[in-house]
Design an enzyme around this catalytic site. Sequence first.
Site, PDB file in Angstrom:
ATOM      1  N   PHE A  99       0.862  -1.191   0.000  1.00 18.29           N
ATOM      2  CA  PHE A  99       0.000   0.000   0.000  1.00 18.29           C
ATOM      3  C   PHE A  99       0.893   1.234   0.000  1.00 18.29           C
ATOM      4  CE2 PHE A  99      -4.382  -1.457   1.721  1.00 18.29           C
ATOM      5  CZ  PHE A  99      -4.356  -2.552   0.886  1.00 18.29           C
ATOM      6  N   ASP A 100       0.733   2.066  -1.011  1.00 15.56           N
ATOM      7  CA  ASP A 100       1.684   3.148  -1.248  1.00 15.56           C
ATOM      8  C   ASP A 100       0.974   4.491  -1.354  1.00 15.56           C
ATOM      9  OD1 ASP A 100       3.800   4.729  -1.999  1.00 15.56           O
ATOM     10  OD2 ASP A 100       4.026   3.861  -4.000  1.00 15.56           O
TER      11      ASP A 100
END
Length: 396
Positions: A99-100
């Site tokens: 998750f960025d």
Amino acid sequence: MYGFAQIALALATFLSTTAASPLRKSGNFSVVQKLNTQFVRSGPAAYARAFKKFNKPMPHDLAVATGNDGSVTASPEDAYDSEYLCPVSIDGQTLALDFDTGSADLWVFSTSLPSSEQKGHTLFDPSKSTNWKALSGYKWNITYGDGSGASGTVGTDVVTVGGTSVSGQAVEIATKVSSAFVSDTANDGLLGLAFSSINTVTPKAQHTFFDTAKSSLSSPVFTADLKHRQLPGTYDFGTIDSSKYTGTITYIDVDTANGFWEFTGSGYAVGSGSFVSSSIDAIADTGTTLIYVPDAVVTAYYKQVSGASYDSSQGGYTFPCSATLPNLTLGIGSYHAVVPGQYINYSPASGSKCFGGVQSDSGIGFSIYGDVFLKSQFVIFDGSSTPRLGFAAKST
Ligand SMILES: *[C@@H]1O[C@H](CO)[C@@H](O)[C@H](O)[C@H]1NC(C)=O
Ligand SMILES: *[C@@H]1O[C@H](CO)[C@@H](O)[C@H](O)[C@H]1NC(C)=O
Ligand SMILES: *[C@@H]1O[C@H](CO)[C@@H](O)[C@H](O)[C@H]1NC(C)=O
């Protein structure tokens, strides 16, 4: 590890990356915003709950009503917390995605990759999905802050993260990934949580998972509660879990012009030293491992660490692994966020030296408050019409 997306990258020169310095870079590069205001809005619909309840895939193009909040485990992929991976289901096929909050593309390792690039990864196979709809002629291509990249084709599908399900979500199929991704076998792709304006899909940028889900959440927010050293943390969508923090939440305005969760920090302090007021243009980036701050902060910090020095062969500051590291305080308005000293001992470098979790942002163009910072706080990414970030001390 991969960090913020560089949409147009002209002047980049990067050194190779290693586990010890995931965002090591040199030279001069610039992040250029990709202007795109053509958002693809997902329409609201009412049946998400029922489909979830009966564990049936949602029909394509059926968006969801409110009550779609969810929570997902974020597990560090290694002993150094280089990146955090979360299980994501695409029409029932579950992959581990990074998750960025520093990029806006949801892309996955797929059966369309050459076999040499598939090895060790879980692959998404669109032909096995009943809800898959290819977007003919659509393409994507992304380059990250560490020089890694990926590209491919696009379709839409049902995507589920914890209890949050959306349909019609753009899923970007990798047909090519750089070597850093090939060898990072725990990671099957990224789920970007920056602003959709920097999504790289052409001819039309696509919504992030958060933007697709937003209207179906109780509140248009997600929170990150990442943990230090191998403990699983969580991302929550739609709610702020009061059991995860203590004291009050301090909010700060976000400047979305570059597509990032970008804010102005108020200064810093090292150990028990006094607070130095200073405006720091920073992004909150879960996809970057370390903290990258102005040289003044970096030199003030390592001055308090005996034996610390800049090591050009490592591309950053190192210090004797036996050193006791002072806390680093970073200001968010009047709130003083404390990063415990031990978080700043990132990993062994060479010999008896360790690589620092705080490094110079020189050449990046802004500071990056990555995982070393974010895992010390409870962080709220508020996607209301006036986006803001909230920070609070973690509950113990
Ligand atoms: C993706 O972008 C990079 C950097 O601009 C470029 O070198 C590469 O050829 C592109 N790949 C594709 C498949 O278009
Ligand atoms: C470092 O910060 C922690 C809180 O995270 C605090 O308990 C501790 O006393 C601080 N250490 C020093 C040496 O100031
Ligand atoms: C980066 O390159 C630009 C344009 O060539 C130049 O103006 C700038 O001074 C350079 N910055 C650094 C830190 O080298």
